[in-house]
Every structure is written in structure tokens, then in C-alpha cells.
Design an enzyme around this catalytic site. Structure first.
Site, mmCIF file in Angstrom:
data_model
loop_
_atom_site.group_PDB
_atom_site.id
_atom_site.type_symbol
_atom_site.label_atom_id
_atom_site.label_comp_id
_atom_site.label_asym_id
_atom_site.label_seq_id
_atom_site.Cartn_x
_atom_site.Cartn_y
_atom_site.Cartn_z
ATOM 1 N N HIS A 30 -68.360 37.409 -13.201
ATOM 2 C CA HIS A 30 -68.384 37.767 -11.776
ATOM 3 C C HIS A 30 -69.555 38.704 -11.519
ATOM 4 O O HIS A 30 -69.447 39.922 -11.636
ATOM 5 C CB HIS A 30 -67.063 38.430 -11.369
ATOM 6 C CG HIS A 30 -66.868 38.519 -9.888
ATOM 7 N ND1 HIS A 30 -65.853 37.856 -9.219
ATOM 8 C CD2 HIS A 30 -67.564 39.159 -8.923
ATOM 9 C CE1 HIS A 30 -65.937 38.112 -7.925
ATOM 10 N NE2 HIS A 30 -66.970 38.916 -7.724
ATOM 11 N N HIS A 32 -72.954 38.910 -8.791
ATOM 12 C CA HIS A 32 -73.622 38.350 -7.623
ATOM 13 C C HIS A 32 -75.135 38.485 -7.727
ATOM 14 O O HIS A 32 -75.647 39.582 -7.985
ATOM 15 C CB HIS A 32 -73.146 39.059 -6.350
ATOM 16 C CG HIS A 32 -71.741 38.726 -5.964
ATOM 17 N ND1 HIS A 32 -71.424 37.715 -5.083
ATOM 18 C CD2 HIS A 32 -70.549 39.277 -6.337
ATOM 19 C CE1 HIS A 32 -70.113 37.653 -4.926
ATOM 20 N NE2 HIS A 32 -69.553 38.596 -5.676
ATOM 21 N N GLU A 221 -58.867 41.240 -3.336
ATOM 22 C CA GLU A 221 -59.796 42.369 -3.313
ATOM 23 C C GLU A 221 -59.694 43.085 -1.972
ATOM 24 O O GLU A 221 -59.272 44.230 -1.896
ATOM 25 C CB GLU A 221 -61.229 41.899 -3.553
ATOM 26 C CG GLU A 221 -62.247 43.033 -3.541
ATOM 27 C CD GLU A 221 -63.685 42.551 -3.471
ATOM 28 O OE1 GLU A 221 -64.576 43.343 -3.811
ATOM 29 O OE2 GLU A 221 -63.921 41.389 -3.044
#
Length: 376
Positions: A30, A32, A221
């Protein structure tokens, strides 16, 4: 106690005994692309495209990116991305950012990584969806070659992200499938989570399921259990982006030392028993307010509770620039907060390898690389 703010210990100094965490093989699931730029690169690319920035030197710009209130909202956390996405609108900019991204992963000890980004956000200067994916792939391959020249073997796959507040998810799903076997390994849904359930994008997820194409969905989240439920039912998610609020479906009955008695809700039990990978990002979770129900320090993060209950927990950075972090640092902070040893850190990497969007043979090879690297 360790807060979500940047620790003063350099990443290279985090150790378990005499072992430097930076030297251990890692898997990053994970991460970005638009959250991992180098500040100097942002400055130089902004100058090329005429984009105004709030600072004119790398140190001050880095401080601006990291200047957000710990325990705030996900929406506040996401505001910083206007600057990074703004400099990623040309082929040259995308290639450079992707190349440097892979080089930085390699420097962090990552042997396999998946980089997620939203192609639809990079079209303002005339590039097509295919052209932006091609540019990022070129940069990834250049980064892999550069790492190999330095003696570090790394492989990086793309996760194409659709934004949950737009109506382009079916197009991005088709784009991801079209690039299968050419660098794209999975599909992701991201963006402001609260009020935008994955069910809004059911058509895209139906298509991906028909194509047997793996998905991960940001859920748990910025919103709670309903979002996670929709990610699993509507999104057929094999992994949960963060997913930390699955802890809301746990009722801690008693805790004595390391012994914890917990009552599971149906959703939490499904995620645990089906080994749905949780892409946890400890520092980011603190900064975005995802874990405020448990506290605002690292040792209050429900990561350890989920780990002790045998959820498939993994450790991730989310956004290296905005959270001023590395995978080495995240592992080091967790080790400090919960007194983890090398066996624990290895377990997190093995969980990530098992959850990687790779064929089973390649996952087995990755597991061997991790096991060999953690021999002690």
C-alpha cells in the site's frame, strides 16, 4: 509512547538487536505514487510546468507536506496531493516520478512492491489513459534496472486506482484489465471514503470479477464497518486498504498481559477467518484520524490487537512524503511500541507476500526470499 509524528531516529538506525531493519527484505502493498515524490523533484517539475508551490526550497517544502494535524480527518490529509498530482501531468514527469519511486523502494529494502495511482487524475495536459499508464510503466522499468545495477533485485507492479467520488471506475477497470501482463497487477478504489460506498461502483467490480482480476479497496480508514462490508460484498476485495476499523467489530472482554479475550462480530470473523489482507499504515492511520477511537499514539494503534488475534496484518507506508516515513521506519516504530522481534517482522512480510497480486508460484518464490533474508 510513539506518536504519528516523525521520529528523530533515522531509518537506517532502527534495529532489532544487531540487525538493521533497513537491510531486511520487505514487501510493500500500500504505497501511493503521488504520495511518494521527492521534495526536490516536486520543485523541479513544478518549475517546468509553471505550478506555484508554498515553498521554494526542498527542506521547507518537505515540512509543508508533513505539516498536518495528527488525528485529523482523511479529507485534511488528502489536501496535500494537489501539489504532487499537479506536477505529474506530463510523460516526462510521470516517468521520472515512477523511476525515483522504485529507486526509493529499493533503498528501503523492498524486494516486491505494488504502487497505486489514479490514471484519471493525470490527463490535464493532453495525455490519454493508455499514455499515462505507459509512462509510469516506463519509469518503473527504469527504476528496476537502476536498482539492479546497484545490486538490488526488485519487482514493482501497478495497481490502477479509480476515484470513488467520480463515475470513471468502469473505464479504469477496463484499462487495468487491458494492461494485465504488461505491468498492471490489480485494481484499487480510493478517495474520500465517508459517504462513497464501494457499492456505487458495482458495475466496475462486476466486470473485474468476470475477468478474474484482483481488487483491493480502501475501506475502514475514513469510514466504518459499512464501508468494509461493501468492499467485501460489492467489491469482492481480496485485500482491504487500511481496514483498521475492522477493530470496531471486536469487543474486548478482558485483557491480562498478553492474553486477550475478544468477542468477534460476524464481519470481523469473516475477515480474519478468510485471511483478508489488512493493508495497515500505522503512521498514516494516526495522522488521518483512522484510529482516534483507540488513541493518538503508536502503542494505542489496534495493530497489535489484530496481530494477536491472527488477522492477516501487513505494514505499509501509504504516503512516504506526507507521512515522512519509510517501510523501515514503520516497522521500527511498531517494534518499539509493541516490543516485536525479528520473528514478528518476518510474519508481517510473509503476510504481505501471501497477499501480493502475483501467481502462486511467484508468491512462493517471494516467501523464500523473505525467509532467507530473515535467517538469524
Amino acid at each position: 509512547m510513539v506518536s504519528g509524528k516523525k521520529d528523530t531516529v533515522a531509518s537506517d538506525d532502527f534495529r532489532i538487536g544487531r540487525t538493521k531493519i533497513a537491510d531486511l527484505p520487505k514487501v510493500s502493498l500500500h504505497d501511493h505514487l503521488d504520495g511518494g515524490l521527492r521534495p526536490q523533484t516536486v520543485l523541479e517539475l513544478a518549475d517546468e510546468v509553471g505550478l506555484d508551490l508554498p515553498a521554494d526550497d526542498a527542506k521547507s517544502l518537505e515540512a509543508w507536506f508533513c505539516d498536518h494535524i495528527d488525528g485529523g480527518s482523511l479529507e485534511d490529509y488528502l489536501e496535500k496531493f494537489d501539489a504532487t498530482v499537479g506536477v505529474m501531468q506530463t510523460r516526462e514527469g510521470l516517468v521520472r516520478v515512477a523511476r525515483e519511486f522504485v529507486e526509493d523502494l529499493a533503498a528501503d529494502g523492498v524486494v516486491y512492491g505494488e504502487v497505486r495511482w489514479a490514471p484519471e487524475q493525470h490527463l490535464t495536459r493532453g495525455l490519454s489513459l493508455d499514455e499515462v499508464v505507459d509512462a509510469v510503466q516506463e519509469g518503473i522499468e527504469e527504476g528496476e534496472d537502476a536498482a539492479d545495477a546497484r545490486g538490488h533485485d526488485i519487482r514493482v507492479g501497478q495497481l490502477l486506482t479509480a476515484m470513488r467520488h467520480t463515475d470513471n471506475s468502469r473505464d479504469i477497470a477496463e484499462l487495468a484489465v487491458a494492461w494485465r501482463g504488461r505491468g498492471v497487477v490489480g485494481f484499487d478504489l480510493a478517495g474520500a471514503e465517508d459517504g462513497f460506498l464501494p457499492s456505487r461502483h458495482r458495475a466496475a467490480f462486476d466486470y473485474l470479477a468476470e475477468q478474474f482480476f484482483p481488487t483491493t479497496v480502501h475501506a475502514g480508514e475514513g469510514a466504518g464497518l459499512a464501508s468494509i462490508r461493501s468492499a467485501l460484498i460489492d467489491g469482492r476485495a481480496l485485500r482491504l486498504g487500511h481496514g483498521v476499523r475492522i477493530a470496531n467489530d471486536l469487543d474486548v472482554v478482558s485483557r491480562e498481559g498478553e492474553e486477550v479475550q475478544v468477542t468477534f462480530g460476524d464481519l470481523a470473523r469473516w475477515v480474519r477467518d478468510r485471511e483478508i489482507t489488512l493493508e495497515l499504515s500505522p503512521t498514516s492511520n494516526l495522522q488521518s484520524g483512522a484510529v482516534t477511537a483507540w488513541g493518538d499514539t503508536m502503542d494505542a494503534h489496534p495493530f497489535d490487537l489484530l496481530y494477536q488475534l491472527d488477522f492477516s496484518v501487513t505494514v505499509n507506508v501509504d504516503n512516504r512524503l506526507m507521512s515522512a516515513t519509510t517501510l523501515t521506519r514503520e516497522l521500527g516504530l511498531l517494534a518499539q511500541a509493541f516490543e516485536y522481534d525479528l520473528d514478528d517482522l518476518e510474519a508481517f512480510q510473509l503476510n504481505a507476500a501471501a497477499g501480493a497480486f502475483l501467481p502462486v508460484e511467484e508468491r512462493e518464490e517471494l516467501i523464500e526470499i523473505i525467509s532467507d533474508g530473515f535467517q538469524h
